[in-house]
Enzyme design. Structure first.
Site, PDB file in Angstrom:
ATOM      1  N   ASP A 142       0.833  -1.197   0.000  1.00  0.00           N
ATOM      2  CA  ASP A 142       0.000   0.000   0.000  1.00  0.00           C
ATOM      3  C   ASP A 142       0.871   1.251   0.000  1.00  0.00           C
ATOM      4  O   ASP A 142       2.087   1.200   0.189  1.00  0.00           O
ATOM      5  CB  ASP A 142      -1.046  -0.009   1.120  1.00  0.00           C
ATOM      6  CG  ASP A 142      -0.469   0.221   2.493  1.00  0.00           C
ATOM      7  OD1 ASP A 142       0.747   0.460   2.618  1.00  0.00           O
ATOM      8  OD2 ASP A 142      -1.242   0.180   3.463  1.00  0.00           O
ATOM      9  N   ASN A 166      -3.982  12.784   0.875  1.00  0.00           N
ATOM     10  CA  ASN A 166      -5.361  13.241   0.694  1.00  0.00           C
ATOM     11  C   ASN A 166      -5.644  14.508   1.483  1.00  0.00           C
ATOM     12  O   ASN A 166      -6.298  15.439   0.988  1.00  0.00           O
ATOM     13  CB  ASN A 166      -6.342  12.140   1.117  1.00  0.00           C
ATOM     14  CG  ASN A 166      -6.561  11.104   0.035  1.00  0.00           C
ATOM     15  OD1 ASN A 166      -6.487  11.401  -1.154  1.00  0.00           O
ATOM     16  ND2 ASN A 166      -6.819   9.875   0.429  1.00  0.00           N
ATOM     17  N   HIS A 174      -8.589  14.876  -2.297  1.00  0.00           N
ATOM     18  CA  HIS A 174      -8.926  13.524  -2.753  1.00  0.00           C
ATOM     19  C   HIS A 174      -8.788  13.368  -4.263  1.00  0.00           C
ATOM     20  O   HIS A 174      -8.551  12.255  -4.749  1.00  0.00           O
ATOM     21  CB  HIS A 174     -10.340  13.157  -2.311  1.00  0.00           C
ATOM     22  CG  HIS A 174     -10.455  12.901  -0.838  1.00  0.00           C
ATOM     23  ND1 HIS A 174     -10.062  11.712  -0.261  1.00  0.00           N
ATOM     24  CD2 HIS A 174     -10.880  13.685   0.182  1.00  0.00           C
ATOM     25  CE1 HIS A 174     -10.264  11.760   1.043  1.00  0.00           C
ATOM     26  NE2 HIS A 174     -10.754  12.957   1.334  1.00  0.00           N
ATOM     27  N   ASP A 215      -6.860  10.251  -5.836  1.00  0.00           N
ATOM     28  CA  ASP A 215      -7.411   9.371  -6.873  1.00  0.00           C
ATOM     29  C   ASP A 215      -6.467   9.283  -8.068  1.00  0.00           C
ATOM     30  O   ASP A 215      -6.265   8.209  -8.645  1.00  0.00           O
ATOM     31  CB  ASP A 215      -8.773   9.886  -7.334  1.00  0.00           C
ATOM     32  CG  ASP A 215      -9.862   9.680  -6.293  1.00  0.00           C
ATOM     33  OD1 ASP A 215      -9.620   8.948  -5.306  1.00  0.00           O
ATOM     34  OD2 ASP A 215     -10.955  10.235  -6.474  1.00  0.00           O
ATOM     35  N   GLU A 269      -6.021   2.168  -0.382  1.00  0.00           N
ATOM     36  CA  GLU A 269      -4.732   2.333  -1.064  1.00  0.00           C
ATOM     37  C   GLU A 269      -3.919   1.041  -1.069  1.00  0.00           C
ATOM     38  O   GLU A 269      -2.726   1.053  -1.351  1.00  0.00           O
ATOM     39  CB  GLU A 269      -3.917   3.447  -0.403  1.00  0.00           C
ATOM     40  CG  GLU A 269      -3.453   3.174   1.009  1.00  0.00           C
ATOM     41  CD  GLU A 269      -4.443   3.611   2.080  1.00  0.00           C
ATOM     42  OE1 GLU A 269      -3.989   3.910   3.194  1.00  0.00           O
ATOM     43  OE2 GLU A 269      -5.651   3.644   1.804  1.00  0.00           O
TER      44      GLU A 269
END
Length: 305
Positions: free
Chosen positions: A169, A177, A182, A186, A212
């Site tokens: 991850d 974020n 965000h 993304d 993630e």
């Protein structure tokens, strides 16, 4: 020409100005996943306002965000000076004629544009794809991964073949974020998945496991080769920062590595050696190593207990 001759008049079809091109948008990432919006009228307004044709209740979307224009021959997407922009296939646009299968992003919502002679079939194919694919990253989803993990484990046990698993991850993703928003998060998830897809084999199974966290199943590979691949991926990610909206964001990942043979050895050493191997057990083994990598300072690979 004689008086009694017949005059032949060719009658052409009237122009179809009032007709609209058959097209629709399908939500492939967002709150209304799978919802279809038919573009039958000449203009369709997208935004946060309750008076828009396609309303998306997200803070990152402007009240009047974008406009779809259907002139009967083509569908044009126009940004309405929105705060966060309108993107087609990850490129910010002011105005663009849409092609079949284009992906449109407004805020965190992603639509797929469908048009053509058999739009109904295309829609149902897209809905099926949503059951196996993570819409944001375009890699497999957790459901697909678990199904294929069971299949590959059974095959490896039957034929005594190697099978390795990576779990990884993004380090400090919450900070990304919180700091950049965000939309940036993304973007990083999608770009990261794209980079890793370029490094793996066709038969490898790559999936977004959740948030993630990602999983990479490697048939025919043992722990040593899997560790080498994990180090290659880790270095690749760390060496090339991500750029979004003029912000340059360095990203690292932590990776846990394990293989089926190690998992079988763990079972054999356990209190009940007769325990049957299950996919969840292999995932647990590798996930423990992933979190050990996080606690060991991040940006590293752990392949031992």
């Amino acid at each position: 020409m004689g008086r009694d001759s017949t005059v032949i008049t060719v009658i052409s079809s009237p122009p179809s100005r009032g007709e609209s091109k058959e097209a629709c948008l399908v939500v492939i990432n967002g709150l209304d996943l799978g919802k279809r919006y038919t573009i039958a009228q000449t203009s369709v307004l997208i935004g946060r306002s309750s008076k828009t044709d396609i309303r998306i209740d997200e803070d990152s979307i402007s009240r009047h965000h974008a406009l779809l224009i259907n002139d009967g021959n083509r569908v044009i997407l126009r940004d309405l000076d929105s705060t966060n922009g309108t993107y087609v296939n990850d490129v910010q646009i002011k105005e663009r004629t849409l092609n079949d299968s284009d992906q449109i992003r407004v805020g965190r919502t992603i639509f797929k544009f469908l048009t053509g002679n058999n739009i109904e079939n295309a829609y149902h194919e897209e809905i099926y794809k949503l059951t196996t694919t993570d819409c944001l990253t375009q890699v497999h989803n957790k459901r697909y991964f678990i199904e294929h993990l069971e299949r590959e484990m059974s095959r490896s046990l039957r034929y005594k073949r190697s099978l390795a698993l990576l779990m990884f991850d993004i380090d400090r993703f919450k900070w990304v974020n919180d700091t950049y928003g965000h939309l940036t998060g993304d973007f990083i998830l999608k770009q990261l998945a794209g980079r890793i897809k370029e490094q793996i084999r066709r038969d490898d199974i790559f999936a977004r496991y959740g948030g993630e966290e990602f999983a990479l199943l490697l048939p025919e590979l043992g722990a040593r080769a899997a560790t080498q691949l994990a180090q290659k991926i880790r270095k690749l990610v760390a060496a090339d920062p991500f750029t979004f909206d003029q912000a340059v964001i360095p990203v690292t990942i932590s990776i846990g590595v394990g293989d089926l043979n190690e998992y079988l050895e763990r079972i054999a050493r356990g209190p009940d050696p007769s325990t049957e191997p299950v996919p969840e057990g292999l995932v647990k083994l590798v996930d423990e190593r992933l979190y050990k990598a996080k606690h060991n300072g991040r940006n590293c690979v752990i392949n031992y207990d």
